[in-house]
Motif scaffolding. Sequence first.
Motif, PDB file in Angstrom:
ATOM      1  N   THR A 178      56.225  44.819   6.478  1.00 54.07           N
ATOM      2  CA  THR A 178      55.227  44.031   7.134  1.00 54.07           C
ATOM      3  C   THR A 178      53.683  44.627   7.286  1.00 54.07           C
ATOM      4  O   THR A 178      52.723  43.876   7.202  1.00 54.07           O
ATOM      5  N   ALA A 179      53.852  45.900   7.210  1.00 55.68           N
ATOM      6  CA  ALA A 179      52.573  46.598   7.121  1.00 55.68           C
ATOM      7  C   ALA A 179      51.690  46.375   5.794  1.00 55.68           C
ATOM      8  O   ALA A 179      50.536  46.228   5.627  1.00 55.68           O
ATOM      9  N   TRP A 180      52.697  46.439   4.597  1.00 56.48           N
ATOM     10  CA  TRP A 180      52.311  46.271   3.441  1.00 56.48           C
ATOM     11  C   TRP A 180      51.441  44.768   3.572  1.00 56.48           C
ATOM     12  O   TRP A 180      50.374  44.661   2.588  1.00 56.48           O
ATOM     13  N   VAL A 181      52.316  43.872   3.804  1.00 57.97           N
ATOM     14  CA  VAL A 181      51.599  42.641   3.836  1.00 57.97           C
ATOM     15  C   VAL A 181      50.274  42.384   4.443  1.00 57.97           C
ATOM     16  O   VAL A 181      49.384  41.604   4.355  1.00 57.97           O
ATOM     17  N   ALA A 182      50.437  43.136   5.778  1.00 57.42           N
ATOM     18  CA  ALA A 182      48.901  43.243   6.561  1.00 57.42           C
ATOM     19  C   ALA A 182      48.036  43.803   5.676  1.00 57.42           C
ATOM     20  O   ALA A 182      46.724  43.136   5.622  1.00 57.42           O
ATOM     21  N   ALA A 183      48.303  44.879   4.896  1.00 62.19           N
ATOM     22  CA  ALA A 183      47.102  45.385   4.166  1.00 62.19           C
ATOM     23  C   ALA A 183      46.681  44.549   3.191  1.00 62.19           C
ATOM     24  O   ALA A 183      45.553  44.444   2.865  1.00 62.19           O
TER      25      ALA A 183
END
Length: 527
Positions: A178-183
């Motif tokens: 999810t953090a990667w997608v947010a980035a």
Amino acid sequence: MTSISSPAATQARPRASTGIAALVGVVSAGLALGVAQLVAAFVRPQSAPVLAIGSAFIDRVPPWLKDTAIRLFGTNDKLVLLASMALVVTLLAALAGVAERWRRGVGLALVVLFGVVAVGAAVTRAGAGPFDAAPSVIGFAAGGVALRLLVERLRAVDGANGSPSSSSPTRRSVLAATAWVAAAAASAAAAGRALSGAARDAVAARAGLRLPAPAVPASAVPAGVENGVVGTTPYLTPNADFYRIDTALTVPSIDPATWSLRVHGLVEEEVEISFEELLALPMAESRVTLTCVSNEVGGGLAGNATWLGVPIAAVLERARPQAGADMVLSRSSDGFSASTPLSALTDRDRGALLAVGMNGEPLPLEHGFPVRMVVPGLYGFVSATKWVVDLEVTRFADATAYWTTRGWSDQGPIKTASRIDVPKGFAQVAQGTVPVGGVAWAQTRGISAVEVQVDDGPWQPATLAAQDGLDTWRQWSYAWDAAAAGPGAHTLRVRAVDGTGAVQVGERAAPAPDGATGWHSVSVTVQ
Ligand SMILES: Nc1nc2c(c(=O)[nH]1)N[C@H]1C(S)=C(S)[C@@H](COP(=O)(O)O)O[C@H]1N2
Ligand SMILES: [Mo]
């Protein structure tokens, strides 16, 4: 096998997953909007979903609510609207995440619904085309895919409850994804903003621009410039309907604060003029019909507008062209160039303009904001440079314009043309008197007569509407006795005579290299 979790932990798991699902929803929405922003940078800034929905919302707000908002928030009303939208989007996005985890496809259905609303808003904006759907379609597709994949991982974690295996994902891994997608979402949004920052500035500057009053206003449009035949092209072309021809894949966005025009080459003195300086010069206003050299016989690549601008002659007088110069190569910010005879620009009577206004508005971005050239009597490709930033005084022998290197002429005086607007080709008309109407143009020479021919009959004079100026098109009409012609197929043909008495060329020629010729005809059927 028994659970290794304590009862408390088992309880905590679904709740934690619900929280993560909500987060996944918000992050997926972020990806949708970020990607859409990036795509919008290539389409047009107004097509980004938040802007489009916000603008559509503003357009539909009842007056009392708009007034209340302005009373409460003053000029911050747009900020309040955007903040409210952010809140609503966040809540709905969290809901979509939770719903998708609750039941496969439910959250996705919400995403599709928001996408449809965004597309609807984007394509119904003023001046929007089908491409305005692209940011929302691509953005929401990306958001939907992210939502589906992340929630599936979360589902796998919950499915693995009590039977952890090394291959099944953990909450930690879902959070990391999810953090990667947010980035990715943040990067896409940042890139989009960087790419469209200039666009925003141009749109805002245009909205805030107050045009100066002309020192030399255009005369009033004479009564009777319209021929009275329903369906004839309007005498003045609204900006939104004005044909657009250029090589620009995306509309150049120029902040007038950064614009300047450089005049150089074979001149006694190089001149550089800022937008502010240009606006301070005496302005002239005139009606001029622009025409594209690519217009086919009977085609629609012509439009008539009221232009406001500084005479190009005034700017060239400052620079003082040298003897021997015979051409001005004008260049736009996006690499287009046009070769215009120097004499057409220095001749004050011709009325060539560095135009800043079109039909009482600042130039639309699509039509050259902040400054374009308008030269009566010359096709656009050799004269009407939009987003113009550079005038090089030179010689036809020494420099070549954009289209000239691609097989078109280096000169392009507009050829006399006429068009039948009514009836349309292949129309079925009733017996009796059929109104025939259209336009004719021969900029700088004017139209002195229009004639209509039915089948192979004699040429008959049409009735001319009032002539505005020599640089504008002129409407005409003809009352056709279709009863006399009799039932069946008939051909109506038109030709014009210009102000010098020259009859429009009848021989068919293609637009390249310097403009089409031929008489326009339509076939109709009398019932
Ligand atoms: N910068 C730039 N200016 C340009 C062009 C172009 O491709 N780029 N096309 C020219 C052509 S061929 C025509 S016919 C007119 C059309 O002007 P309009 O789009 O405002 O009708 O712009 C002229 N100015
Ligand atoms: Mo053109």
